[in-house]
Design a protein around this motif. Structure first.
Motif, PDB file in Angstrom:
ATOM      1  N   SER A  69       8.028  -0.071  -0.124  1.00 50.03           N
ATOM      2  CA  SER A  69       6.910   0.855  -0.323  1.00 50.03           C
ATOM      3  C   SER A  69       7.389   2.270  -0.622  1.00 50.03           C
ATOM      4  O   SER A  69       6.741   3.001  -1.391  1.00 50.03           O
ATOM      5  N   ALA A 101       5.851   6.090  -8.288  1.00 49.51           N
ATOM      6  CA  ALA A 101       4.539   6.658  -8.577  1.00 49.51           C
ATOM      7  C   ALA A 101       4.608   8.169  -8.747  1.00 49.51           C
ATOM      8  O   ALA A 101       3.932   8.747  -9.615  1.00 49.51           O
ATOM      9  N   ASN A 136      -6.245   2.088  -1.981  1.00 48.94           N
ATOM     10  CA  ASN A 136      -6.035   3.526  -2.038  1.00 48.94           C
ATOM     11  C   ASN A 136      -4.570   3.824  -1.763  1.00 48.94           C
ATOM     12  O   ASN A 136      -3.783   2.913  -1.490  1.00 48.94           O
ATOM     13  N   SER A 137      -4.199   5.091  -1.803  1.00 47.44           N
ATOM     14  CA  SER A 137      -2.780   5.448  -1.648  1.00 47.44           C
ATOM     15  C   SER A 137      -2.587   6.464  -0.532  1.00 47.44           C
ATOM     16  O   SER A 137      -1.819   7.417  -0.666  1.00 47.44           O
ATOM     17  N   GLU A 189       6.523   4.300  -3.978  1.00 45.84           N
ATOM     18  CA  GLU A 189       5.886   5.628  -3.961  1.00 45.84           C
ATOM     19  C   GLU A 189       6.694   6.621  -4.782  1.00 45.84           C
ATOM     20  O   GLU A 189       6.127   7.455  -5.516  1.00 45.84           O
ATOM     21  N   CYS A 231      -2.188  11.008  -7.097  1.00 48.74           N
ATOM     22  CA  CYS A 231      -3.036   9.814  -7.119  1.00 48.74           C
ATOM     23  C   CYS A 231      -3.036   9.120  -8.472  1.00 48.74           C
ATOM     24  O   CYS A 231      -3.158   7.889  -8.542  1.00 48.74           O
ATOM     25  N   TYR A 256      -0.107   0.760  -8.999  1.00 48.13           N
ATOM     26  CA  TYR A 256      -0.787  -0.466  -8.567  1.00 48.13           C
ATOM     27  C   TYR A 256      -1.142  -1.346  -9.763  1.00 48.13           C
ATOM     28  O   TYR A 256      -0.886  -2.552  -9.763  1.00 48.13           O
ATOM     29  N   ILE A 267       0.846  -1.190   0.000  1.00 45.10           N
ATOM     30  CA  ILE A 267       0.000   0.000   0.000  1.00 45.10           C
ATOM     31  C   ILE A 267       0.887   1.248   0.000  1.00 45.10           C
ATOM     32  O   ILE A 267       1.844   1.363   0.773  1.00 45.10           O
ATOM     33  N   LEU A 268       0.569   2.161  -0.897  1.00 51.26           N
ATOM     34  CA  LEU A 268       1.358   3.375  -1.070  1.00 51.26           C
ATOM     35  C   LEU A 268       0.800   4.502  -0.202  1.00 51.26           C
ATOM     36  O   LEU A 268      -0.312   4.416   0.318  1.00 51.26           O
ATOM     37  N   ASP A 269       1.600   5.564  -0.082  1.00 51.29           N
ATOM     38  CA  ASP A 269       1.181   6.672   0.779  1.00 51.29           C
ATOM     39  C   ASP A 269       1.678   7.989   0.201  1.00 51.29           C
ATOM     40  O   ASP A 269       2.857   8.318   0.299  1.00 51.29           O
ATOM     41  N   GLN A 270       0.762   8.731  -0.392  1.00 48.13           N
ATOM     42  CA  GLN A 270       1.078  10.057  -0.911  1.00 48.13           C
ATOM     43  C   GLN A 270       0.812  11.137   0.117  1.00 48.13           C
ATOM     44  O   GLN A 270       1.036  12.323  -0.158  1.00 48.13           O
ATOM     45  N   ASN A 326      -0.097   6.919  -8.487  1.00 48.28           N
ATOM     46  CA  ASN A 326      -0.261   5.830  -7.536  1.00 48.28           C
ATOM     47  C   ASN A 326      -1.200   4.752  -8.071  1.00 48.28           C
ATOM     48  O   ASN A 326      -0.894   3.561  -8.011  1.00 48.28           O
TER      49      ASN A 326
END
Length: 275
Positions: free
Chosen positions: A110, A117, A240-241, A114, A82, A89, A53-56, A85
């Motif tokens: 991860s 992404a 989701n990201s 990111e 987004c 995925y 799972i990504l995190d922006q 991201n």
């Protein structure tokens, strides 16, 4: 910048720190739509991303320095990336692990994913030919079309196609994941205890921006007594990201009826490899 003649529609959404998707439609994409199949032949499917799972939304906490990653980028703790991201995925589910390593998408890291992404998001803004600004100079948002064009130009996949109906989305999911851009209503930020973003009344909540996600799983498929897709009881599951702490381990659920309600403001792309 003059709009290219093949761009038939543009809708810019309010920029939100976590939502950076705009709607851009290209008339040429309509020549490459997903064939709709008989609903009776549809099956639940899953195309699990190979990346975590990504995190922006917490870049500094991850040690991501966008100014170092992309020279000229202003410092940012969060980014409207987004589109990159969602595309990351989808690509990670389409390509095998060896090919992902070749192109620099590291599936066990991860932070590196990111960063991949974010670079893709930047490339998508460069492909968005309907405006003058791009990232890293401006966190301006991008489009599903822009990131699709960029990925194809890089040779990460051979082509992409679109889906323009609920049955088209389900038909596409039979062969792979999709990226799905949609208007993001305020209620969507807080999924219910089952992970649904579209609990009763979501239509009345304000529109806060546009968001890109990856349609990875056709979790539940139901047909009506007449053999059509039951939109209210057919459910997609999507990563989701915004970190694993959001939603259910970073994922959420959405009914296909929500897609149908928003359809005119949604665009769907699927990355394809040559046979």
């Amino acid at each position: 910048m003059p709009r290219p003649p093949h761009i038939t529609r543009v809708r810019e959404y309010p920029l939100h720190p976590l939502c950076g998707r705009h709607l851009v439609l290209d008339r040429r994409s309509l020549n490459h739509t997903t064939p709709e199949i008989d609903p009776a032949k549809l099956r639940p499917v899953e195309w699990m991303p190979k990346v975590p799972i990504l995190d922006q939304s917490n870049l500094d906490a991850q040690g991501i320095d966008v100014a170092q990653l992309l020279p000229g980028a202003p410092a940012a703790k969060e980014l409207g990336s987004c589109t990159g991201n969602g595309a990351t995925y989808a690509l990670s589910a389409v390509l095998d692990s060896g090919r992902l390593e070749e192109i620099g998408l590291h599936t066990s890291d991860s932070v590196a994913a990111e960063e991949f992404a974010i670079r893709w998001y930047s490339g998508g803004t460069q492909e968005d030919q309907w405006r003058d600004v791009e990232y890293p100079v401006t966190d301006c948002g991008s489009s599903g079309l822009g990131v699709s064009r960029y990925g194809k130009a890089r040779g990460w996949f051979d082509n992409y196609r679109t889906a323009t109906s609920a049955l088209g989305v389900l038909s596409a999911l039979q062969t792979g994941p999709v990226i799905l851009g949609l208007p993001w209503h305020r209620q969507f930020f807080e999924p219910d205890h089952n992970g649904f973003i579209d609990s009763a009344g979501w239509e009345r909540s304000p529109l806060d921006g546009g968001h890109e996600v990856c349609g990875a799983v056709l979790e539940t498929l139901r047909l009506t007594s007449g053999g059509d897709v039951d939109l209210d009881r057919t459910v997609l599951a999507l990563p989701n990201s915004w970190s694993p702490s959001w939603g259910i381990d970073g994922w959420f659920r959405m009914r296909l009826s929500t897609y149908q309600t928003l359809r005119r403001e949604v665009d769907v792309y699927q990355f394809r490899l040559a046979a």
